[in-house]
Structures are given as structure tokens and as C-alpha cells.
Design an enzyme around this catalytic site. Sequence first.
Site, mmCIF file in Angstrom:
data_model
loop_
_atom_site.group_PDB
_atom_site.id
_atom_site.type_symbol
_atom_site.label_atom_id
_atom_site.label_comp_id
_atom_site.label_asym_id
_atom_site.label_seq_id
_atom_site.Cartn_x
_atom_site.Cartn_y
_atom_site.Cartn_z
ATOM 1 N N CYS A 136 -5.794 -2.961 2.204
ATOM 2 C CA CYS A 136 -5.640 -3.075 3.653
ATOM 3 C C CYS A 136 -6.955 -3.162 4.421
ATOM 4 O O CYS A 136 -7.576 -4.209 4.483
ATOM 5 C CB CYS A 136 -4.778 -1.930 4.176
ATOM 6 N N GLU B 287 0.828 -1.202 0.000
ATOM 7 C CA GLU B 287 0.000 0.000 0.000
ATOM 8 C C GLU B 287 0.867 1.259 0.000
ATOM 9 O O GLU B 287 1.847 1.349 0.757
ATOM 10 C CB GLU B 287 -0.891 -0.041 1.249
ATOM 11 N N LYS C 193 -9.055 2.799 -2.170
ATOM 12 C CA LYS C 193 -9.388 2.167 -0.898
ATOM 13 C C LYS C 193 -10.785 2.604 -0.476
ATOM 14 O O LYS C 193 -11.109 3.791 -0.472
ATOM 15 C CB LYS C 193 -8.355 2.568 0.156
#
Length: 679
Positions: free
Chosen positions: A177, A52, A121
Site C-alpha cells: 500500500c 493487505e 510494509k
Amino acid sequence: MDFYSAYAHGFARVAACTLPVAIVDPATNAQRVLEQARLCHEDGVAVALFPELGLSGYSIDDLFLQSTLLEAVEAAVATIVEASADLLPVMVVGAPLVHGTRVMNCAVVIHRGRVLGVAPKSYLPTYREFYERRWFAPGDDTRGSTITLNGETVPFGPDLIFTATDVRGLELHVEICEDFWVPIPPSSEAALAGATVLLNLSGSPITVGRAEDRRLLVRSQSARCSAAYLYAAAGQGESTTDLSWDGQTMVYECGDLLAESERFPDEARRSVADVDLDRIRQERMRQGTVDDNRRTYDDRVREFRRIPFELKPPTGDLGLRRKVDRYPFVPDDPSRLALDCYEAYHIQVSGLEQRIQAIGDTKPVIGVSGGLDSTHALIVIARAMDRLGRPRSDIQAITMPGFATGDTSKSYATRLAQSLGVTFEELDIRPAATQMLADIDHPFADGEPVYDVTFENVQAGLRYDYLFRIANHRRGIVVGTGDLSELALGWCTYGVGDQMSHYNVNAGVPKTLVQHLIRWVADSDQFDEETNELLRGILEQEITPELVPTVEGKKPQATEDTVGPYALQDFTLFHTVRYGQRPSKIAFLAWHAWRDAGEGEWPPGFPEERRVAYDLAAIRSWLVVFTKRFFASQFKRSALPNGPKVSAGGTMSPRGDWRMPSDAKPDTWLAEIEANIPT
């Protein structure tokens, strides 16, 4: 077919990469990403995942909002895109990008000189040590969007599936994540939409216990979604002002760990594995509830966008980057094997216990030969009677010597029965067999040494004829001994023979597992030491039906000379019944598992002298035997007695895992062998 190519057999090589990051230095990070991408290219990798925010660093706080950094990140993306033109892998790199008026935490998907799309994200952690909402906007509301990156407009959103047009089943989805820490991750919806390889770029600073939490989530998500799941966390180079980083990477497939790298590395690391796209597709077809779940979320799932790309996978022998168990029914790990044996044994015991209780005051009747199967069935019966509080003397164990019964096996049967304290007797079937052979005008009755299938089945049939009549006479039930492998190969006598019983405790146990079950029983002291030593001695005997007399100067009858090595046949059985694999793929897997006895792992306690290798010619030959016998023997399996399923690998019960017409022909499978497996 390019037989030796993993890609030709439905595999795709993937890599989860971590590497030292140079925080706020996108140009350096781009070069480090490309260095790893080139190594992946040389290794035949189709998909390379990076951590990330890897182009900027995850731990740079308010610097995410600096124009200088953001412009440098776009330039770094352009560098990677240009350099990717001649590289095989689809690269998935993390970058902060401007979308509209906000910065977003993004994954940029790059392949052969172009950006295929960008996935933001969706869920931003802003709790405990995390402050992502301070800098980023969430991307959960960007479905159907686009983004302009270096002057090019490309798809943008969490609803993108990247589909290889030339590798069947390679369909990629990206999340970042925190996305997989929420109750319903974006990857769950993507899997329902058809994504098979789920990718997670992660920053994820390390604290005590977090690595196991990640592993739990990755494993469960891969299992629940029937998918491959790649995870790559940030490592060395991230700021340690308040946190530390371990660079954990891993690849799971349908709940199985394929690869992982060491944590806290001092340089770049890659977890590389060949994921089985065929297996994923088969699992989803078999587990229809996956698609049922899709119907529940159809409005969202149907909105996913597919972005096509051509991978142009390499050809030729790239090896196989995954563990292939020689014995798929038998774990290599000692603790896992012990647990499997504990469960399998008690599944059998409790199954018989329930059947006896349901019938009432009945006595188990069993034919014992001193071989593996009847030995194991006998110790299952003994434990069931112990649990029921019944005397073992109620067990009627009968040995029935025939024309080829050996002294050694008969001795083991006798001594084991005596050691266990069961009621034991000997019933010589030779007079009755001789009379029957004479009645049907068989040449053996006239003194000719004709040992054909009729000669064998007269003996096998008489044994069970006696057992059933004895059970009638003594208010008993015949407990079967035939195992899963014999049922698959048709190595049993139909009707009044070892194909039939009142209840078969071994029906779900493959031959390759039986020896480990017996060894576990002996080593875990389920019985006294005398019994345990007898069990260990029985394990050393060769597998033989003892139906054909041994001729001087010739090898005694051996089952595996006829039906093939059980090691190979159980391998084929597992991959046929559990995963529905085509014969050429089974041969490819067997070739990698069995071609070198010195490579790979063996089950615990497996004797050194029995560790053999098989070349492709032998694998192909016995695969043909398996295919012919498997199809020809379905009529026997369609009339099986009751018995418990033991292994996830399946059973042959027509009421359980396996249904097929008894008159189906193997021609299509044999043609596939002929066309695709080299001779």
C-alpha cells in the site's frame, strides 16, 4: 517448443484478487483465500495477489495487538501453507505478524507447501484517517533479516526478490500500500535489482477520486520501472465505522492496462492477465538508462536477496489473457485514435514546414497517383503551405500515367489536385519508358508481354527522374510519398525511384495507419467538403502500384498479393522493431489476434467487408515473406532521405530507430520459424 502454450512464449499468468473479508476471523479468511487460489490454479495462474492484512482484516484497529488474533493469524498461515502443496500459484497474502518485540504489517509469500519469505510494509501512514504507527513497526530497516513463522525461519525484509528457476524472467517483489505512495518506492529499487513483476497488497479505503490516484500511480510505476505491476485493494467485509472500501484490482505492464475488476463488488473478483516477461526484458535492454540508474543506487540494489522457487508451469493451450491489437499502430479506442491521428498528421506537417523554412523560397514537387500514400502526402503539403502563409498554387502536383495506369486512380489524382487548388499537370511517361526499354533491349520493346521487375522499375524510376529534374528546374524539392511498411518490405524502387526524395513526410507512417489518417483529415474538416468526399472515395480503392497491364480474365496487379497483407506485415513489423520479438512469438500473437474476425476489437470506422481472419498457415507463410524481404531490403533503408518519426513503433531511418548491416542474412530467423511454428 510447445507453440500453443503462453508460458512457452515468455508470458506468465497473474491474478490480482479481492474477496470479502471476515474481520478478526483468520480461519474463515484462510479458507476464502484458498478458494480463490484453487480457482487460480485451475486457470493456470502463476502468481495470485491478495489484499493487505487480508487474513485479519485491515480495519480492526487495536485488535491488531491482541494475542488471540495474532495466534489465529499464524494458524491461518499454516493452513494455507499446508493446502498450497498441490497448487500452482505463488500466493501473496497479507497478515499482521510478530517480529521481535513489534507487530508488523506483512505480505507472506507462499508456494507449494512452504513460505518462501515475508515482506514487511516499509512506510506506515499515520495521517488523516490512517493510524498504522499505533499498531505496527515500519519494516524499512529489516533488510537482510529473518522471521520465525510456525517454527520455520524464513527470509524477512523489503529486499526479497522471488525468482522462478523454470520461467525465464519471472522475478517477484512485494510492497504494501503506502510503500508506492512515497517518492522512491521499494519497488523502484527492486526493479533496478531485476524484479519484473511488482506486487502491491493494499487496504486503501476509498474516497472520491482515490481510485484514479491509485491508477495513476500503478500505471506510472509500471512504466517507469519497465515492469508489470499488480494491485489488490480491500473490499467488502471491512469495517465501515468511519470508512468505505471498493476492492479495486488491476494489472498494468509497462504503462499499459492489461486487466481490472469492477469496484464495490459483492463477492470475490480477480483481475487476471498474461504479463509479457519478454517485453519487460527487451524494454530494459533497449532503455539503457534503467541500468544506468541502477549504478547510481548500486550499494542498495546489490543487497537484494533472491529466493529461488520452481513454478512448474502448465503446458498446452491456456489461451492468452491479454488484449492483442490486430493493428498495433492503430488504436481501437475512438478518442485515442483521433488523438493519434491529430498528432501524426501534425508531426508530418510541422516537419515539412520546418524543412521548407530552412531551405527558403522553395516549391514542393510531388508525384500523385490517386493512391493512399500520395494522397496523404499531398494533404500534408497543403496544410504545411497553409501554415506558412504560402499559396497552394506553389505546390507542383504531377500525375505521370504509365502502361497500367487506371482511369479511376488518375481521375482521383486529377480531381483532388484541382479541389485543393494546387498547380497540377499530367506528364505521360510512356514514350520515355518505351525508349528506355528499347535502349536496354528489353523484350517489351519488341512487342512481347514481358512484365518483369525491370519493366516495373523503368516506369517507377522515370517518374522520380522527372520529379527531381522538375524540382531542379522550378526551384523545388521532391516530397516523398513512400510509407514505413513499404520501406520495411523493400517495396520501393532504389535510387532514382520512390525510395528517394528530398524529404519524405510518410517515412514514419505505416500503411495500416495511412487510411485512418486520411479518414481523420476528412472527418475533422481540415479541408472543404468537396475535398473531404474525394478523400473518402480514395479510401475505397485497392492498393496497387499500377505498373503491370491487366490481362483479360486475370486479376489486376495487387501489391498485397506479392508482399502480403499489410495488416499482418505491419503486425510483424511492430513486434520486430519495437520489441525485438522472435518470429514464433510474433506468430503466436498474430494467431490470437487474427484467427477469428468476429472476436476482439477493430479500429473505429473499419469497414465490415474488410474484416478478415488469417489461420496459422497463412500467418506463417507471410512471416517468412516478411523476414526474407526485411533482410534483403536493408540497403534501401541505409540510404533513406530525411523524414520525421511518427509512431513509437519506430522508423526505418539509419539515423533514427533502425540500424543493421545491409549484408546480414535472415537464416537464423528462418530457422526459428522452421523449428517452432507448426506448418
